[in-house]
Design a protein around this motif. Structure first.
Motif, PDB file in Angstrom:
ATOM      1  N   TRP A 150     -28.125  -4.613  33.504  1.00  0.00           N
ATOM      2  CA  TRP A 150     -28.964  -3.534  34.028  1.00  0.00           C
ATOM      3  C   TRP A 150     -30.372  -3.822  33.536  1.00  0.00           C
ATOM      4  O   TRP A 150     -30.786  -3.387  32.464  1.00  0.00           O
ATOM      5  N   ALA A 151     -31.113  -4.619  34.305  1.00  0.00           N
ATOM      6  CA  ALA A 151     -32.390  -5.162  33.857  1.00  0.00           C
ATOM      7  C   ALA A 151     -33.412  -4.071  33.559  1.00  0.00           C
ATOM      8  O   ALA A 151     -34.208  -4.190  32.619  1.00  0.00           O
ATOM      9  N   ALA A 152     -33.415  -2.999  34.337  1.00  0.00           N
ATOM     10  CA  ALA A 152     -34.406  -1.942  34.164  1.00  0.00           C
ATOM     11  C   ALA A 152     -34.279  -1.263  32.802  1.00  0.00           C
ATOM     12  O   ALA A 152     -35.259  -0.744  32.265  1.00  0.00           O
ATOM     13  N   LYS A 153     -33.075  -1.273  32.219  1.00  0.00           N
ATOM     14  CA  LYS A 153     -32.843  -0.658  30.916  1.00  0.00           C
ATOM     15  C   LYS A 153     -32.634  -1.686  29.819  1.00  0.00           C
ATOM     16  O   LYS A 153     -32.335  -1.321  28.675  1.00  0.00           O
ATOM     17  N   ALA A 154     -32.750  -2.972  30.153  1.00  0.00           N
ATOM     18  CA  ALA A 154     -32.577  -4.054  29.178  1.00  0.00           C
ATOM     19  C   ALA A 154     -31.250  -3.933  28.440  1.00  0.00           C
ATOM     20  O   ALA A 154     -31.190  -3.992  27.212  1.00  0.00           O
ATOM     21  N   GLN A 155     -30.173  -3.728  29.208  1.00  0.00           N
ATOM     22  CA  GLN A 155     -28.862  -3.652  28.574  1.00  0.00           C
ATOM     23  C   GLN A 155     -27.779  -4.109  29.543  1.00  0.00           C
ATOM     24  O   GLN A 155     -27.942  -4.074  30.765  1.00  0.00           O
ATOM     25  N   GLY A 156     -26.684  -4.577  28.958  1.00  0.00           N
ATOM     26  CA  GLY A 156     -25.524  -4.940  29.748  1.00  0.00           C
ATOM     27  C   GLY A 156     -24.614  -3.739  29.916  1.00  0.00           C
ATOM     28  O   GLY A 156     -24.533  -2.875  29.040  1.00  0.00           O
ATOM     29  N   VAL A 157     -23.906  -3.668  31.046  1.00  0.00           N
ATOM     30  CA  VAL A 157     -22.952  -2.599  31.318  1.00  0.00           C
ATOM     31  C   VAL A 157     -21.557  -3.218  31.370  1.00  0.00           C
ATOM     32  O   VAL A 157     -21.293  -4.093  32.195  1.00  0.00           O
ATOM     33  N   LEU A 158     -20.673  -2.779  30.469  1.00  0.00           N
ATOM     34  CA  LEU A 158     -19.319  -3.319  30.376  1.00  0.00           C
ATOM     35  C   LEU A 158     -18.322  -2.296  30.882  1.00  0.00           C
ATOM     36  O   LEU A 158     -18.410  -1.111  30.549  1.00  0.00           O
ATOM     37  N   PHE A 159     -17.348  -2.766  31.698  1.00  0.00           N
ATOM     38  CA  PHE A 159     -16.346  -1.841  32.260  1.00  0.00           C
ATOM     39  C   PHE A 159     -14.943  -2.390  32.052  1.00  0.00           C
ATOM     40  O   PHE A 159     -14.677  -3.581  32.248  1.00  0.00           O
ATOM     41  N   GLY A 160     -14.030  -1.475  31.660  1.00  0.00           N
ATOM     42  CA  GLY A 160     -12.602  -1.750  31.685  1.00  0.00           C
ATOM     43  C   GLY A 160     -12.112  -2.847  30.773  1.00  0.00           C
ATOM     44  O   GLY A 160     -12.613  -3.063  29.676  1.00  0.00           O
ATOM     45  N   GLY A 161     -11.086  -3.557  31.240  1.00  0.00           N
ATOM     46  CA  GLY A 161     -10.460  -4.617  30.473  1.00  0.00           C
ATOM     47  C   GLY A 161      -8.994  -4.314  30.210  1.00  0.00           C
ATOM     48  O   GLY A 161      -8.447  -3.294  30.659  1.00  0.00           O
ATOM     49  N   VAL A 162      -8.342  -5.191  29.463  1.00  0.00           N
ATOM     50  CA  VAL A 162      -6.919  -5.030  29.171  1.00  0.00           C
ATOM     51  C   VAL A 162      -6.633  -5.497  27.745  1.00  0.00           C
ATOM     52  O   VAL A 162      -7.232  -6.448  27.257  1.00  0.00           O
ATOM     53  N   SER A 163      -5.732  -4.789  27.066  1.00  0.00           N
ATOM     54  CA  SER A 163      -5.236  -5.200  25.760  1.00  0.00           C
ATOM     55  C   SER A 163      -3.759  -5.539  25.906  1.00  0.00           C
ATOM     56  O   SER A 163      -2.981  -4.718  26.414  1.00  0.00           O
ATOM     57  N   ASP A 164      -3.356  -6.718  25.492  1.00  0.00           N
ATOM     58  CA  ASP A 164      -1.981  -7.184  25.603  1.00  0.00           C
ATOM     59  C   ASP A 164      -1.335  -7.282  24.231  1.00  0.00           C
ATOM     60  O   ASP A 164      -1.934  -7.806  23.287  1.00  0.00           O
TER      61      ASP A 164
END
Length: 439
Positions: free
Chosen positions: A302-316
């Protein structure tokens, strides 16, 4: 005598045919002269060659013709595709993916979709499973693919990640399944888009490096590339392989030094070609990081806020050779890239009830600028022990994981839990498409 006359007669006919052919060529040259053309030796041969080349060009164009069609809905169900904002337009490119059907068959795709608010464009086909090492470039202007051939290039692999940093394409990690075991990789490659060549970055015995892995987040920023999480396996002699989710964060950067007379920002604006000046830096865990450890958590800038946006994932949880328990997530986190980096949670706000006002129409839940609430906590432990030392233990899903099934009318809708979601931010809006969840 009759035999000699026959031979003489054949020679005479051959001479006449040759003479007629020569006269025909001469007549053709004369015709060109009368039309203002100029005859030159070998002109007929050049015309034949031009005709052949033109025919070959037409055959190549017919074989590589790009067929486009407007489709009414999204791509078919699939995982592990790519979703990329167009560098020269206001649309997204969706490429490839895979799908495992109920009959146990694996379907692989190489079709290409272009998404805009008005329409969805499709072109492409499918393929079968294989570890590839080919390298292609897609021209967004002509909608065509070109294969890039180089003598030096990374080995065939899957599960790796690539990111565009300056004028380099950075490739890291992945795995190679050789049947007996799965080998995870931690090699680093740079592809120079100006010189069209691969460069492998070699590290010294005292240089810090991330553990080998696949399925990690890879986020390019102006100063370098941020990597988080992923999945690997540990192989201990006499024990069965154990899957491990990683939760460490690394920063890839250039350590080139300023020279006398250089302006202060030179270091930030220049990346060195010298592989010895490319180093990994392990980041401390600061703020509210994703927990528990997970893989397949996608991240977009998210360049306008100088941050990455992380979503979801899985734990096994790899309990034994026959049982693997998985917990999927649909929570969101932000990673502020400035300074030493900081994790923040990102929750969608409930709509406020305003008395006497008309109820607002539903808004796109992916519009970050309208709904995102960032929450920061005190810094967590700065322990920099190897995250692969112990297998992860997934916790219960967070409250966000039930939003997709919530009956609360004031609760903004959320996507279902999933991993390897295709994420892209375009004009302050987060887009997500498809991915995979095992039911």
């Amino acid at each position: 005598m009759a035999k000699k006359k026959g031979v003489s007669s054949e020679k005479a006919k051959a001479k006449e045919a040759k003479k007629a052919k020569a006269e025909k060529k001469a007549e053709k040259r004369e015709t060109k002269k009368t039309k203002g053309g100029s005859a030159r030796p070998g002109a007929d041969d050049e015309e034949d060659l031009d005709a052949i080349l033109e025919k070959l060009a037409k055959e190549w164009e017919a074989k590589h013709k790009v067929n486009e069609e407007t489709v009414a809905g999204p791509p078919t169900r699939r995982a592990n595709a790519t979703l990329t904002p167009c560098p020269s337009g206001n649309h997204l490119w969706f490429i490839g993916g895979e799908y495992f059907s109920e009959d146990g068959k694996a379907h692989f795709y190489n079709d290409v979709y272009r998404y805009t608010p008005e329409k969805l464009i499709l072109s492409g086909a499918g393929n079968t499973f294989h570890h590839y090492r080919d390298f292609w470039v897609f021209d967004v202007a002509t909608h065509s693919w070109d294969r890039i051939e180089t003598k030096i290039k990374p080995i065939a692999r899957s599960g790796h990640r690539m990111a565009l940093w300056k004028h380099f394409i950075v490739l890291f990690g992945g795995f190679v399944d050789i049947g007996v075991r799965t080998n995870y990789l931690n090699d680093l490659w740079l592809f120079d888009t100006q010189e069209y060549k691969w460069i492998q970055v070699e590290f010294g015995p005292n240089d810090r490096q991330p553990h080998s892995r696949s399925g990690f987040s890879f986020l390019p920023i102006a100063e370098g590339v941020i990597m988080h999480g992923g999945y690997t396996k540990t192989y201990d002699k006499g024990k069965r392989p154990v899957g491990v989710a990683l939760e460490d964060t690394w920063f890839l950067k250039s350590v080139s030094r300023l020279h006398s007379g250089d302006p202060p920002l030179t270091l930030l604006l220049r990346m060195s070609l010298n592989p010895k000046e490319i180093k990994w830096e392990k980041r401390k865990k600061i703020g509210y990081a994703p927990s528990p450890a997970r893989s397949g958590c996608s991240m977009a800038l998210w360049a306008a806020k100088a941050q990455g946006v992380l979503f979801g994932g899985v734990s096994d949880v790899d309990k034994d050779e026959e049982q693997l328990d998985s917990v999927f997530y649909n929570d969101m986190f932000g990673y502020q890239t400035s300074g030493n980096g900081r994790w923040v949670s990102m929750n969608l706000k409930k709509k406020k009830k305003m008395g006497g006002q008309k109820k607002e129409k539903g808004k796109n839940p992916a519009e970050l600028r309208k709904y995102v609430e960032e929450e920061e906590e005190e810094p967590l432990s700065d322990d920099e022990a190897n995250p692969a030392a112990t297998p992860m233990s997934p916790a219960e899903p967070t409250p966000q994981s039930i939003f997709a099934m919530s009956d609360d009318p004031d609760q903004p809708p959320m996507p279902f839990q999933r991993y390897n979601a295709m994420l892209a931010v375009l004009r302050n809006t987060l887009y997500m498409c498809e991915s995979l969840k095992i039911l």
